[in-house]
Write a protein that holds these residues in place. Structure first.
Motif, mmCIF file in Angstrom:
data_model
loop_
_atom_site.group_PDB
_atom_site.id
_atom_site.type_symbol
_atom_site.label_atom_id
_atom_site.label_comp_id
_atom_site.label_asym_id
_atom_site.label_seq_id
_atom_site.Cartn_x
_atom_site.Cartn_y
_atom_site.Cartn_z
ATOM 1 N N HIS A 96 0.846 -1.198 0.000
ATOM 2 C CA HIS A 96 0.000 0.000 0.000
ATOM 3 C C HIS A 96 0.877 1.243 0.000
ATOM 4 O O HIS A 96 1.702 1.434 0.891
ATOM 5 N N SER A 111 -4.000 2.395 1.905
ATOM 6 C CA SER A 111 -4.709 1.978 0.702
ATOM 7 C C SER A 111 -3.697 1.725 -0.405
ATOM 8 O O SER A 111 -2.578 2.244 -0.369
ATOM 9 N N PHE A 112 -4.099 0.931 -1.387
ATOM 10 C CA PHE A 112 -3.189 0.560 -2.468
ATOM 11 C C PHE A 112 -2.682 1.817 -3.191
ATOM 12 O O PHE A 112 -1.514 1.924 -3.553
#
Lengths: 113, 111
Positions: free
Chosen positions: A29, A95-96
């Protein structure tokens, strides 16, 4: 796989002390976020890291708050000269990338005496 | 006006009932929308993203009305395990995915 990991889970400290909170994001991430949630209130954005770009510090409430992140790995949030109003749960999310949903850690419950 | 507003509840419903929550947001240029679920003293967990066309995931249906700037979540055949606080979450314009959270709507499902 492993989720977002935060430590410590709980921290009790005296007013005026410095504290350091740690966040290990999900591997891979690139985006990492810190939020604060006071008792009975919604989450407040504090700071955001995206890859190697300069962090967005627009949510930090005062210059006593700072955060660092090394590359795309661990982040630490530091609060200097803690005050009672700093008591809250501090949540980290990753988050990615900045367009994908965020996944939260369990948070650090900070209590300032 | 708050950036994201929700009725705090609590909504007390019997098991098996259908319940709906609404949420309004102030910035018409907001880009993406989510519902998160937060159990007592736990971290928020993503329930579902909300798309303009509406989307469904099992017993949960989310809808977005951009013209009126509101988002809804419908839960059908509610279960005891659905008891939680449901957070309406908006990604405002400006990039960076700095989410703005509502204070949440509390749901209590009872026998």
């Amino acid at each position: 796989g492993a989720g977002v990991s935060q430590s410590p889970s709980n921290k009790v400290t005296e007013k005026g002390k410095d504290v350091e909170l740690r966040c290990d994001p999900i591997s891979g991430h690139t985006a990492l976020y810190w939020y604060r949630q006071r008792l009975g209130q919604g989450l407040e954005f504090l700071i955001y890291f995206q890859g190697n770009s300069a962090p967005d510090k627009s949510g930090l409430p005062s210059d006593r708050f700072s955060a660092e992140r090394t590359g795309e790995s661990v982040s630490t949030l530091t609060i200097q000269r803690t005050q009672q109003e700093d008591s809250a749960v501090y949540l980290c999310a990753s988050s990615f990338n900045s367009n994908q949903p965020q996944h939260f850690g369990d948070g650090t419950r900070l209590s300032i005496l | 006006r708050k950036e994201v507003e929700q009725d705090p509840g609590p909504f007390n419903v019997p098991e098996g009932a259908t319940v709906a929550f609404n949420c309004t947001y102030s910035n018409s240029a907001s880009q993406s929308f989510f519902w998160y679920r937060q159990d007592c003293r736990k971290e928020p967990k993503l329930l579902m993203s909300v798309y303009s066309s509406g989307n469904e995931d099992g017993r949960f249906t989310a809808q977005l009305n951009r013209a009126s700037q509101y988002i809804s979540l419908l839960i059908r055949d509610s279960k005891l395990s659905d008891s939680a606080t449901y957070l309406c979450v908006v990604n405002p314009p400006g990039g960076g995915n700095k989410l703005t959270f509502g204070t949440g709507t509390q749901l209590k499902v009872e026998l």
